[in-house]
Design a protein around this motif. Structure first.
Motif, mmCIF file in Angstrom:
data_model
loop_
_atom_site.group_PDB
_atom_site.id
_atom_site.type_symbol
_atom_site.label_atom_id
_atom_site.label_comp_id
_atom_site.label_asym_id
_atom_site.label_seq_id
_atom_site.Cartn_x
_atom_site.Cartn_y
_atom_site.Cartn_z
ATOM 1 N N ALA A 96 0.892 -1.157 0.000
ATOM 2 C CA ALA A 96 0.000 0.000 0.000
ATOM 3 C C ALA A 96 0.930 1.206 0.000
ATOM 4 O O ALA A 96 1.590 1.493 1.010
ATOM 5 N N VAL A 97 1.018 1.877 -1.128
ATOM 6 C CA VAL A 97 1.996 2.945 -1.304
ATOM 7 C C VAL A 97 1.330 4.293 -1.072
ATOM 8 O O VAL A 97 0.430 4.685 -1.809
ATOM 9 N N THR A 98 1.780 4.970 -0.031
ATOM 10 C CA THR A 98 1.296 6.312 0.291
ATOM 11 C C THR A 98 2.510 7.228 0.263
ATOM 12 O O THR A 98 3.419 7.077 1.066
ATOM 13 N N GLY A 99 2.542 8.118 -0.695
ATOM 14 C CA GLY A 99 3.726 8.951 -0.870
ATOM 15 C C GLY A 99 4.758 8.203 -1.687
ATOM 16 O O GLY A 99 4.437 7.550 -2.667
ATOM 17 N N ALA A 100 5.999 8.228 -1.250
ATOM 18 C CA ALA A 100 7.085 7.576 -1.978
ATOM 19 C C ALA A 100 7.083 6.071 -1.690
ATOM 20 O O ALA A 100 6.900 5.651 -0.545
ATOM 21 N N TYR A 101 7.305 5.269 -2.719
ATOM 22 C CA TYR A 101 7.364 3.816 -2.574
ATOM 23 C C TYR A 101 8.622 3.408 -1.808
ATOM 24 O O TYR A 101 9.715 3.900 -2.067
ATOM 25 N N SER A 102 8.440 2.500 -0.870
ATOM 26 C CA SER A 102 9.541 1.880 -0.145
ATOM 27 C C SER A 102 9.216 0.397 -0.020
ATOM 28 O O SER A 102 8.130 0.049 0.451
ATOM 29 N N SER A 103 10.141 -0.462 -0.438
ATOM 30 C CA SER A 103 9.864 -1.897 -0.414
ATOM 31 C C SER A 103 9.635 -2.421 1.003
ATOM 32 O O SER A 103 9.023 -3.471 1.182
ATOM 33 N N THR A 104 10.077 -1.706 2.004
ATOM 34 C CA THR A 104 9.857 -2.163 3.380
ATOM 35 C C THR A 104 8.698 -1.441 4.065
ATOM 36 O O THR A 104 7.818 -2.081 4.615
ATOM 37 N N SER A 105 8.661 -0.122 4.011
ATOM 38 C CA SER A 105 7.599 0.586 4.746
ATOM 39 C C SER A 105 6.249 0.541 4.037
ATOM 40 O O SER A 105 5.222 0.739 4.677
ATOM 41 N N SER A 106 6.214 0.249 2.741
ATOM 42 C CA SER A 106 4.944 0.142 2.015
ATOM 43 C C SER A 106 4.372 -1.274 2.041
ATOM 44 O O SER A 106 3.226 -1.491 1.667
ATOM 45 N N MET A 107 5.159 -2.248 2.480
ATOM 46 C CA MET A 107 4.769 -3.658 2.414
ATOM 47 C C MET A 107 3.704 -3.998 3.441
ATOM 48 O O MET A 107 3.806 -3.637 4.612
ATOM 49 N N ILE A 108 2.664 -4.737 2.981
ATOM 50 C CA ILE A 108 1.656 -5.225 3.918
ATOM 51 C C ILE A 108 1.592 -6.760 3.945
ATOM 52 O O ILE A 108 1.081 -7.329 4.893
ATOM 53 N N VAL A 109 2.098 -7.424 2.907
ATOM 54 C CA VAL A 109 2.258 -8.885 2.908
ATOM 55 C C VAL A 109 3.625 -9.175 2.324
ATOM 56 O O VAL A 109 3.970 -8.678 1.251
ATOM 57 N N ASN A 110 4.405 -10.008 3.017
ATOM 58 C CA ASN A 110 5.795 -10.268 2.644
ATOM 59 C C ASN A 110 6.004 -11.695 2.151
ATOM 60 O O ASN A 110 5.937 -12.639 2.936
ATOM 61 N N ASN A 111 6.235 -11.852 0.857
ATOM 62 C CA ASN A 111 6.669 -13.124 0.268
ATOM 63 C C ASN A 111 5.775 -14.292 0.683
ATOM 64 O O ASN A 111 6.256 -15.358 1.077
ATOM 65 N N ALA A 112 4.469 -14.123 0.573
ATOM 66 C CA ALA A 112 3.511 -15.152 0.990
ATOM 67 C C ALA A 112 3.455 -16.289 -0.023
ATOM 68 O O ALA A 112 3.390 -16.058 -1.225
ATOM 69 N N LEU A 113 3.462 -17.511 0.467
ATOM 70 C CA LEU A 113 3.375 -18.705 -0.370
ATOM 71 C C LEU A 113 1.918 -18.948 -0.753
ATOM 72 O O LEU A 113 1.031 -18.924 0.106
ATOM 73 N N LEU A 114 1.682 -19.179 -2.038
ATOM 74 C CA LEU A 114 0.334 -19.454 -2.528
ATOM 75 C C LEU A 114 0.396 -20.700 -3.413
ATOM 76 O O LEU A 114 0.821 -20.638 -4.561
ATOM 77 N N PRO A 115 0.009 -21.857 -2.870
ATOM 78 C CA PRO A 115 0.042 -23.096 -3.652
ATOM 79 C C PRO A 115 -0.898 -23.027 -4.868
ATOM 80 O O PRO A 115 -1.828 -22.214 -4.902
#
Length: 110
Positions: free
Chosen positions: A52-71
């Motif tokens: 969810a990007v508010t303002g400048a994109y940051s791969s850490t502070s904008s992240m709401i789900v991290n590398n989730a596995l989806l079979p």
């Protein structure tokens, strides 16, 4: 209520929903489906990130789900919290793994 749909191929990162100037959107639900077949061996697995990007994109502070596995043939649902985005903010999804993913975002203008 409105819905946007997006197919995201493996290796791609896509802004699925961008809020236009003068608007605010509340994301009410997100459905992400692995388009591959069911496979108990894990050969059809994919992974995804949500931002969810508010303002400048940051791969850490904008992240709401991290590398989730989806079979393969599985669906992830995000609907317990509402995300409110303002003008210029956007909802971004990244996919890696074997298969593309289908993303459906439901939202309301607030």
């Amino acid at each position: 209520m409105a819905i946007v749909n997006q197919n995201i191929t493996t290796g791609a990162t896509v802004a699925v929903l961008t809020v236009p100037a003068g608007k605010s959107y509340a994301i009410t639900s997100v459905l992400i489906t692995n388009t591959g077949p069911e496979d108990a061996t894990g050969a059809e697995d994919s992974r995804f990130y949500l931002y969810a990007v508010t303002g400048a994109y940051s791969s850490t502070s904008s992240m709401i789900v991290n590398n989730a596995l989806l079979p393969g043939a599985e669906t992830f649902t995000l609907d317990t919290e509402k995300l409110v985005l303002g003008a210029g903010d956007y909802f971004k999804v990244s996919c890696s793994g074997t298969n593309s993913i289908s993303v459906v975002v439901s939202y309301l203008e607030v």
